[in-house]
Design a protein around this motif. Structure first.
Motif, PDB file in Angstrom:
ATOM      1  N   LEU A 220       0.817  -1.218   0.000  1.00 41.11           N
ATOM      2  CA  LEU A 220       0.000   0.000   0.000  1.00 41.11           C
ATOM      3  C   LEU A 220       0.855   1.275   0.000  1.00 41.11           C
ATOM      4  CD1 LEU A 220      -2.923  -1.239   2.298  1.00 41.11           C
ATOM      5  CD2 LEU A 220      -2.928  -1.000  -0.191  1.00 41.11           C
ATOM      6  N   PRO A 221       1.954   1.323   0.802  1.00 46.39           N
ATOM      7  CA  PRO A 221       2.824   2.510   0.690  1.00 46.39           C
ATOM      8  C   PRO A 221       3.395   2.653  -0.728  1.00 46.39           C
ATOM      9  CG  PRO A 221       3.339   1.274   2.683  1.00 46.39           C
ATOM     10  CD  PRO A 221       2.367   0.440   1.903  1.00 46.39           C
ATOM     11  N   GLY A 222       3.669   1.526  -1.375  1.00 49.78           N
ATOM     12  CA  GLY A 222       4.171   1.560  -2.753  1.00 49.78           C
ATOM     13  C   GLY A 222       3.117   2.125  -3.700  1.00 49.78           C
ATOM     14  N   VAL A 223       1.864   1.719  -3.508  1.00 51.90           N
ATOM     15  CA  VAL A 223       0.776   2.238  -4.352  1.00 51.90           C
ATOM     16  C   VAL A 223       0.666   3.753  -4.156  1.00 51.90           C
ATOM     17  CG1 VAL A 223      -1.712   2.201  -4.784  1.00 51.90           C
ATOM     18  CG2 VAL A 223      -0.526   0.065  -4.256  1.00 51.90           C
ATOM     19  N   LYS A 224       0.742   4.167  -2.895  1.00 53.77           N
ATOM     20  CA  LYS A 224       0.616   5.607  -2.595  1.00 53.77           C
ATOM     21  C   LYS A 224       1.733   6.392  -3.283  1.00 53.77           C
ATOM     22  CE  LYS A 224      -1.136   9.101  -0.150  1.00 53.77           C
ATOM     23  NZ  LYS A 224      -0.674  10.284  -0.844  1.00 53.77           N
ATOM     24  N   HIS A 230       2.422   9.859 -10.296  1.00 57.13           N
ATOM     25  CA  HIS A 230       1.671   9.966 -11.553  1.00 57.13           C
ATOM     26  C   HIS A 230       0.463  10.910 -11.482  1.00 57.13           C
ATOM     27  CE1 HIS A 230       3.962   6.910 -13.699  1.00 57.13           C
ATOM     28  NE2 HIS A 230       3.963   6.191 -12.576  1.00 57.13           N
ATOM     29  N   GLY A 231       0.355  11.676 -10.404  1.00 53.62           N
ATOM     30  CA  GLY A 231      -0.763  12.622 -10.300  1.00 53.62           C
ATOM     31  C   GLY A 231      -2.108  11.933 -10.143  1.00 53.62           C
ATOM     32  N   THR A 232      -2.071  10.731  -9.549  1.00 55.41           N
ATOM     33  CA  THR A 232      -3.288   9.937  -9.356  1.00 55.41           C
ATOM     34  C   THR A 232      -3.686  10.007  -7.881  1.00 55.41           C
ATOM     35  OG1 THR A 232      -2.688   8.443 -11.155  1.00 55.41           O
ATOM     36  CG2 THR A 232      -4.155   7.545  -9.471  1.00 55.41           C
ATOM     37  N   LEU A 233      -4.975  10.044  -7.608  1.00 59.77           N
ATOM     38  CA  LEU A 233      -5.422  10.117  -6.212  1.00 59.77           C
ATOM     39  C   LEU A 233      -5.529   8.718  -5.605  1.00 59.77           C
ATOM     40  CD1 LEU A 233      -8.191  12.825  -6.669  1.00 59.77           C
ATOM     41  CD2 LEU A 233      -5.843  13.148  -5.864  1.00 59.77           C
ATOM     42  N   TYR A 234      -5.273   8.637  -4.299  1.00 59.48           N
ATOM     43  CA  TYR A 234      -5.388   7.364  -3.574  1.00 59.48           C
ATOM     44  C   TYR A 234      -6.700   7.403  -2.788  1.00 59.48           C
ATOM     45  CZ  TYR A 234      -4.150   3.425  -0.542  1.00 59.48           C
ATOM     46  OH  TYR A 234      -4.137   2.223   0.119  1.00 59.48           O
ATOM     47  N   VAL A 235      -7.582   6.473  -3.093  1.00 61.17           N
ATOM     48  CA  VAL A 235      -8.880   6.416  -2.407  1.00 61.17           C
ATOM     49  C   VAL A 235      -8.937   5.155  -1.550  1.00 61.17           C
ATOM     50  CG1 VAL A 235     -11.383   6.493  -2.676  1.00 61.17           C
ATOM     51  CG2 VAL A 235      -9.923   7.544  -4.421  1.00 61.17           C
ATOM     52  N   ALA A 236      -9.127   5.347  -0.259  1.00 60.50           N
ATOM     53  CA  ALA A 236      -9.190   4.212   0.673  1.00 60.50           C
ATOM     54  C   ALA A 236     -10.640   3.886   0.991  1.00 60.50           C
ATOM     55  CB  ALA A 236      -8.430   4.541   1.950  1.00 60.50           C
ATOM     56  N   ASP A 237     -11.088   2.713   0.562  1.00 61.72           N
ATOM     57  CA  ASP A 237     -12.422   2.249   0.937  1.00 61.72           C
ATOM     58  C   ASP A 237     -12.287   1.532   2.281  1.00 61.72           C
ATOM     59  OD1 ASP A 237     -14.789   0.878   1.370  1.00 61.72           O
ATOM     60  OD2 ASP A 237     -15.090   0.337  -0.728  1.00 61.72           O
ATOM     61  N   GLU A 238     -12.711   2.229   3.337  1.00 60.14           N
ATOM     62  CA  GLU A 238     -12.594   1.673   4.697  1.00 60.14           C
ATOM     63  C   GLU A 238     -13.966   1.291   5.239  1.00 60.14           C
ATOM     64  OE1 GLU A 238      -9.899   1.585   7.162  1.00 60.14           O
ATOM     65  OE2 GLU A 238      -8.265   2.127   5.810  1.00 60.14           O
ATOM     66  N   VAL A 239     -14.864   0.946   4.319  1.00 62.74           N
ATOM     67  CA  VAL A 239     -16.220   0.573   4.739  1.00 62.74           C
ATOM     68  C   VAL A 239     -16.191  -0.635   5.683  1.00 62.74           C
ATOM     69  CG1 VAL A 239     -18.408  -0.377   3.867  1.00 62.74           C
ATOM     70  CG2 VAL A 239     -17.412   1.642   2.796  1.00 62.74           C
ATOM     71  N   GLN A 240     -15.304  -1.611   5.396  1.00 66.38           N
ATOM     72  CA  GLN A 240     -15.245  -2.801   6.273  1.00 66.38           C
ATOM     73  C   GLN A 240     -14.076  -2.748   7.251  1.00 66.38           C
ATOM     74  OE1 GLN A 240     -16.456  -6.578   5.752  1.00 66.38           O
ATOM     75  NE2 GLN A 240     -17.786  -6.256   4.019  1.00 66.38           N
ATOM     76  N   THR A 241     -13.036  -1.992   6.911  1.00 73.27           N
ATOM     77  CA  THR A 241     -11.820  -2.066   7.736  1.00 73.27           C
ATOM     78  C   THR A 241     -11.665  -0.900   8.704  1.00 73.27           C
ATOM     79  OG1 THR A 241     -10.657  -1.056   5.869  1.00 73.27           O
ATOM     80  CG2 THR A 241     -10.488  -3.447   6.100  1.00 73.27           C
ATOM     81  N   GLY A 242     -12.516   0.122   8.551  1.00 72.44           N
ATOM     82  CA  GLY A 242     -12.394   1.298   9.412  1.00 72.44           C
ATOM     83  C   GLY A 242     -13.093   1.119  10.750  1.00 72.44           C
ATOM     84  N   LEU A 243     -13.136   2.200  11.506  1.00 70.94           N
ATOM     85  CA  LEU A 243     -13.853   2.261  12.783  1.00 70.94           C
ATOM     86  C   LEU A 243     -13.302   1.282  13.817  1.00 70.94           C
ATOM     87  CD1 LEU A 243     -17.419   2.768  11.280  1.00 70.94           C
ATOM     88  CD2 LEU A 243     -15.935   4.503  12.286  1.00 70.94           C
ATOM     89  N   GLY A 244     -11.991   1.166  13.814  1.00 78.19           N
ATOM     90  CA  GLY A 244     -11.323   0.413  14.885  1.00 78.19           C
ATOM     91  C   GLY A 244     -11.158  -1.064  14.644  1.00 78.19           C
TER      92      GLY A 244
END
Ligand SMILES: Cc1ncc(COP(=O)(O)O)c(C=O)c1O
Length: 421
Positions: A220-224, A230-244
């Motif tokens: 993931l750090p490599g993707v970032k 390349h001027g691309t945005l990193y979008v984190a879908d934390e729907v299942q992994t977020g909130l602790g």
């Protein structure tokens, strides 16, 4: 399927529900669950337990993807919702409101890096959709890169992202605008971004529907880094992994990533009032400054949902809750390793905090294990994109007694599956 054969012996109440659901609501699902030996119609629910309408008690290890991260009907969330109902309703989405502004402020404060503006939606799918639109506007590019085994919802642009067979079924895919790459393959990301035409890479931090494979530490750090190059945005879908759920408020924190956009949902609702959110940097959310009605949704940011969401976020952020996730993860990890040494059917354990996947030795093994667990009083669901892996997702506030009980039931269920041959 001849329904009456499968429902004979169930209570009249349950048979009535199954018949109506089969007739008017979800014929294929009713048949699939009955065929799989999981005839669940949920009745009572409390904490981390649910009861089938016929009384069968189940430890809830599915939690509807983390929707019940804090448990079913958490008393503090019920209190917040009840108090809200005394004065409020959904609100009017055209105007600012106290509840909406308070949740947006809290999200800006509790998310990593420079995430600042929030847009509220009713579902995680819509939140992903808004994220894609925002990334496209901010970069002036259309292309989105996701994992081939990613899942971000089944409607709109989110439905076209990740594995898109359902989108294709409904002639709603966008093959020229969405590219996919295999999980954990940095070279594939590099190749996909090389043309300089990608608006965003959209990733579940640990892909849920693929069975929670844990990314290599440098992925993931490599993707970032590649996104920045390349001027691309990193979008984190934390729907299942977020909130602790991973022991940190957001799973990306473990990888030191500050995303340009973060998506949260499911557990934010406390399982009581739908609310999801897209949180963006000022740059990505600049459209909010110039085009106030660029996204409108009657139920997105319903005031009651925002009240519950703010309370849920507060509870998930408490150091005690996060420490509990880490401690219970370690306890379960030890227990699961012990079971693995005794049960050849269990071949691997994926684990980051309370986000876990149990690898079985058969391509359909998780379906079998899910059924055996159901009979032993545990509801845990197979990973939709890899039926050899069972999603194992205890809630944030589980205690030692619950985990011990869980391990005993798993031990018995593994024995059952192994005895089936
Ligand atoms: C990672 C992820 N993103 C997005 C979604 C879609 O959320 P919702 O069902 O609230 O639309 C899901 C749902 O399971 C999910 O697992």
């Amino acid at each position: 399927m001849e329904l009456s054969e499968h429902i004979a012996g169930m209570s009249e109440r349950k048979q009535h529900t199954l018949r109506r659901a089969h007739e008017y609501l979800m014929p294929n699902r009713v048949e699939t669950w009955l065929g799989a030996g999981i005839p669940l119609v949920i009745g009572r629910r409390e904490g981390y337990r649910i009861w089938d309408v016929d009384g069968h008690e189940l430890l809830d290890l599915h939690l509807n993807g983390g929707t019940y991260n804090l448990g079913h009907r958490h008393p503090a969330l019920l209190e917040t919702l009840r108090a809200g109902l005394e004065e409020l309703d959904v609100g009017n989405h055209h105007f600012p409101s106290e509840a909406r502004a308070a949740l947006a402020e809290q999200l800006a404060q509790r998310t990593p890096g420079d995430l600042h503006y929030s847009v509220f939606t009713a579902s995680g799918t819509e939140a992903n959709d808004v994220a894609i639109r925002s990334a496209r506007h901010a970069t002036g590019r259309r292309k989105i890169v996701t994992l081939d085994a990613g899942f971000h919802g089944t409607a709109g642009l989110a439905g076209a992202a990740g594995r898109d067979d359902t989108a294709r079924y409904f002639h709603s895919d966008y093959p020229t605008e969405f590219a996919t790459v295999p999980f954990d393959d940095l070279g594939a990301i590099e190749k996909a971004l090389a043309g300089g035409d990608v608006a965003a890479v959209l990733l579940e931090t640990i892909p849920a529907t693929y069975g929670f494979p844990i990314p290599s530490p440098d992925y993931l750090p490599g993707v970032k880094a590649l996104c920045e190059q390349h001027g691309t945005l990193y979008v984190a879908d934390e729907v299942q992994t977020g909130l602790g759920r991973t022991g940190q408020l957001w799973a990306v924190e473990a990888y030191g990533i500050e995303p340009d956009i973060l998506i949260t949902g499911k557990g934010l609702s406390g399982g009581l009032y739908p609310v999801s959110a897209v949180v963006m940097t000022r740059e990505v959310g600049a459209w909010l400054v110039e085009k106030g009605w660029g996204y409108v949704s009657t139920f997105g940011g319903a005031e009651l949902g925002c009240l519950v969401g703010a309370r849920a976020l507060e509870l998930c952020s408490q150091p005690d809750a996060l420490a509990n996730a880490t401690a219970m993860s370690a306890l379960l990890g030890r227990g699961l390793d012990a079971l693995r040494s005794r049960h050849p059917f269990l071949v691997g354990v994926r684990r980051q905090g309370l986000v876990m996947g149990l690898e079985t030795d058969h391509p359909m093994g998780a379906v079998r294990l899910s059924r055996a667990l159901y009979a032993r009083g545990v509801w845990a669901m197979f990973a939709g994109f890899d039926l050899s892996v069972l999603q194992w997702k205890p809630g944030l506030l589980v205690d030692e007694a619950y985990c011990t009980d869980l391990l005993e039931r798993l031990d018995a269920a593994l024995g059952d599956v192994e005895n089936e041959g």
